[in-house]
Design a protein around this motif. Structure first.
Motif, mmCIF file in Angstrom:
data_model
loop_
_atom_site.group_PDB
_atom_site.id
_atom_site.type_symbol
_atom_site.label_atom_id
_atom_site.label_comp_id
_atom_site.label_asym_id
_atom_site.label_seq_id
_atom_site.Cartn_x
_atom_site.Cartn_y
_atom_site.Cartn_z
ATOM 1 N N ASN A 26 0.446 -1.024 -0.004
ATOM 2 C CA ASN A 26 -0.355 -0.012 0.528
ATOM 3 C C ASN A 26 1.204 1.248 -0.593
ATOM 4 O O ASN A 26 0.439 2.487 -0.923
ATOM 5 C CB ASN A 26 -0.793 0.490 1.161
ATOM 6 C CG ASN A 26 -2.313 -1.043 1.160
ATOM 7 O OD1 ASN A 26 -2.513 -0.908 0.238
ATOM 8 N ND2 ASN A 26 -2.318 -2.368 1.998
ATOM 9 N N ASN A 29 2.827 1.870 -4.106
ATOM 10 C CA ASN A 29 1.170 2.418 -4.485
ATOM 11 C C ASN A 29 0.879 3.334 -4.237
ATOM 12 O O ASN A 29 0.807 4.302 -5.400
ATOM 13 C CB ASN A 29 -0.070 1.385 -4.667
ATOM 14 C CG ASN A 29 -0.282 -0.061 -4.831
ATOM 15 O OD1 ASN A 29 0.744 -0.121 -6.129
ATOM 16 N ND2 ASN A 29 -0.287 -1.411 -4.628
ATOM 17 N N ALA A 30 0.956 4.104 -3.316
ATOM 18 C CA ALA A 30 0.742 5.654 -2.651
ATOM 19 C C ALA A 30 1.754 6.376 -2.878
ATOM 20 O O ALA A 30 1.537 7.287 -4.211
ATOM 21 C CB ALA A 30 0.490 5.873 -1.155
ATOM 22 N N LEU A 32 4.075 5.540 -5.613
ATOM 23 C CA LEU A 32 3.849 6.232 -7.040
ATOM 24 C C LEU A 32 2.987 6.524 -7.617
ATOM 25 O O LEU A 32 2.738 7.742 -8.598
ATOM 26 C CB LEU A 32 3.220 4.722 -7.615
ATOM 27 C CG LEU A 32 4.774 2.842 -7.999
ATOM 28 C CD1 LEU A 32 3.870 2.017 -8.250
ATOM 29 C CD2 LEU A 32 6.066 3.950 -9.005
ATOM 30 N N LYS A 33 1.823 6.950 -6.403
ATOM 31 C CA LYS A 33 0.485 7.755 -7.403
ATOM 32 C C LYS A 33 0.376 9.054 -6.735
ATOM 33 O O LYS A 33 0.396 10.059 -7.951
ATOM 34 C CB LYS A 33 -0.610 7.389 -6.514
ATOM 35 C CG LYS A 33 -2.078 8.145 -6.597
ATOM 36 C CD LYS A 33 -3.031 7.854 -5.395
ATOM 37 C CE LYS A 33 -4.127 8.823 -5.455
ATOM 38 N NZ LYS A 33 -5.315 7.926 -4.377
ATOM 39 N N GLN A 34 1.408 9.986 -5.948
ATOM 40 C CA GLN A 34 1.930 10.909 -5.166
ATOM 41 C C GLN A 34 3.420 11.587 -5.330
ATOM 42 O O GLN A 34 3.264 12.527 -5.670
ATOM 43 C CB GLN A 34 1.992 10.781 -3.609
ATOM 44 C CG GLN A 34 0.665 10.650 -3.306
ATOM 45 C CD GLN A 34 -1.104 11.422 -3.322
ATOM 46 O OE1 GLN A 34 -0.487 12.664 -3.416
ATOM 47 N NE2 GLN A 34 -2.299 10.770 -3.482
ATOM 48 N N GLN A 58 7.291 -1.752 -13.664
ATOM 49 C CA GLN A 58 7.909 -0.809 -13.027
ATOM 50 C C GLN A 58 8.845 -1.608 -12.929
ATOM 51 O O GLN A 58 10.020 -2.928 -13.298
ATOM 52 C CB GLN A 58 6.954 -1.342 -10.863
ATOM 53 C CG GLN A 58 5.837 -0.585 -11.068
ATOM 54 C CD GLN A 58 5.642 0.367 -11.791
ATOM 55 O OE1 GLN A 58 6.725 1.826 -11.019
ATOM 56 N NE2 GLN A 58 4.514 1.373 -11.931
ATOM 57 N N THR A 165 -5.839 0.866 4.117
ATOM 58 C CA THR A 165 -6.382 0.579 2.887
ATOM 59 C C THR A 165 -8.158 -0.738 3.201
ATOM 60 O O THR A 165 -7.875 -1.709 4.062
ATOM 61 C CB THR A 165 -6.263 -0.142 1.825
ATOM 62 O OG1 THR A 165 -5.120 0.877 1.383
ATOM 63 C CG2 THR A 165 -6.796 0.025 0.585
ATOM 64 N N ASP A 338 -1.656 7.116 1.141
ATOM 65 C CA ASP A 338 -1.965 8.719 0.208
ATOM 66 C C ASP A 338 -0.791 9.763 1.225
ATOM 67 O O ASP A 338 -0.048 10.207 0.825
ATOM 68 C CB ASP A 338 -3.029 9.439 -0.354
ATOM 69 C CG ASP A 338 -3.603 8.501 -1.376
ATOM 70 O OD1 ASP A 338 -2.966 7.551 -2.177
ATOM 71 O OD2 ASP A 338 -4.508 8.650 -1.551
#
Length: 353
Positions: A26, A29-30, A32-34, A58, A165, A338
């Motif tokens: 988690n 993934n966060a 990569l998102k932020q 990746q 999550t 996040d």
């Protein structure tokens, strides 16, 4: 603008049923998102069991036993994040900045009375701190414990909470065990530090069932069932073993209360998960749990059966009267991956600016 090359050590992510797997997955993934693709480039150091943990597109380095001695493939980064305090592999090149996350010093409790073991484990964590440039703890409790027992040499020691999550499965209605009556739910490995054997006393003088889900260990399982027999509740205590995400969601959603009397937690993810569903949570007033639950959780200050029964009865009555489910859920939503990713990115950027 220079792109900072960041390697995230995801070696703890060996099996999905472990909490550390969920942390690595988690948080990764966060991140990569932020992250800003023009500023950060991520590589994930992963075990052989999870060669594409974050998808096929990746960058990965597969763990090798030889990395203890030959670290050529690990050198192509500006910053390395060790996501656990006793990570066996860390880059030796001091040019590479190192962020160290410390989850807990639970061995201080679990090994109480074993000073030799405690000294050994403290030494391992201290070695990580000595190599680190920046230290992150996952709760204020853990941060306080680290500062009390270890030498941080004036290095920054921040607190960044883990996130939570939740996977919901509204169509799922076939749990591994379906309670016949209202029930208390507990989640965690059946080991002594989780302290689940104190819970059967809550079934005396009522018709509740108790469902405990988690990896089974026969010696501790027997202790739990011995306590169930003592309180006349053998037929109302159910140990499910490991469960699926669907099962977990179902039990959180349908339980009357969640119980987490653990004696040693650096954060307490199951508590946050239960609070997401607005459930009354009954916790041990120890380590990080009161910090995470705040004034919306009901605390056991000790585990004398009659006292625990009183806390439980009073707590359930208060919950029914004040109806705090919305406030409980709102507190759980404060623990966001996040947000954790944004705070870690700020640390990374400060170190490699």
């Amino acid at each position: 603008m220079k792109i900072n090359r960041i390697t995230i050590d995801c070696m703890p992510a060996t099996t999905p049923v472990s909490g550390l797997y969920q942390v690595c997955l988690n948080l990764g993934n966060a991140l990569l998102k932020q992250a800003d693709a023009a500023r950060e480039q991520f590589t994930f150091y992963v075990p052989h069991e999870q060669p594409t943990l974050f998808g096929n597109d990746q960058r990965y380095i597969l763990q090798k036993a030889s990395h203890r001695f030959f670290q050529g493939s690990l050198q192509a980064c500006d910053l390395w994040h060790s996501t656990i305090q006793d990570a066996p592999i860390k880059p030796r090149n001091r040019r590479i900045k190192l962020v160290l996350t410390i989850h807990d010093l639970n061995f201080l409790i679990q090994r109480k009375g074993q000073p030799g073991k405690i000294k050994k484990y403290l030494g391992r964590v201290q070695a990580g701190i000595n190599r680190a440039d920046h230290i992150v703890c996952i709760s204020d409790f853990t941060r306080k414990t680290v500062l009390e027992h270890l030498q941080t040499h004036g290095k920054p020691v921040d607190r960044i909470y883990n996130g939570c999550t939740i996977n919901e499965f509204p169509a799922f209605d076939t749990p591994v065990y379906r309670p016949a009556k209202r029930f208390i739910f507990a989640l965690g490995a059946l080991v002594s530090k989780k302290n689940f054997h104190v819970l059967p006393c809550l079934l005396q003088h009522n018709d509740y069932e108790l469902v405990i889900a988690g990896t089974r260990h026969s010696d501790y399982e027997r202790l739990i069932m011995d306590q169930a027999a003592l309180f006349g509740a053998t037929n109302r205590v159910h140990l499910t073993g490991e469960i699926s995400e669907e099962d977990k969601s179902w039990y959180y959603k349908h339980c009357s209360a969640f119980a987490f009397p653990s004696l040693a937690e650096g954060f307490g993810l199951p508590l946050v998960e239960a609070m997401y569903y607005g459930k009354p949570a009954f916790i041990a007033a120890t380590t990080s749990l009161p910090e995470i639950g705040g004034d919306l959780a009901y605390c056991f200050n000790h585990f004398e059966p009659q006292y625990m029964q009183q806390v439980f009865t009073k707590g359930m009555q208060e919950y029914e009267t004040t109806k705090p489910a919305q406030a409980i859920r709102a507190r759980a939503l404060q623990f966001s991956w996040d947000q954790a990713a944004r705070e870690y990115l700020a640390v990374y950027r400060k170190l490699v600016q």
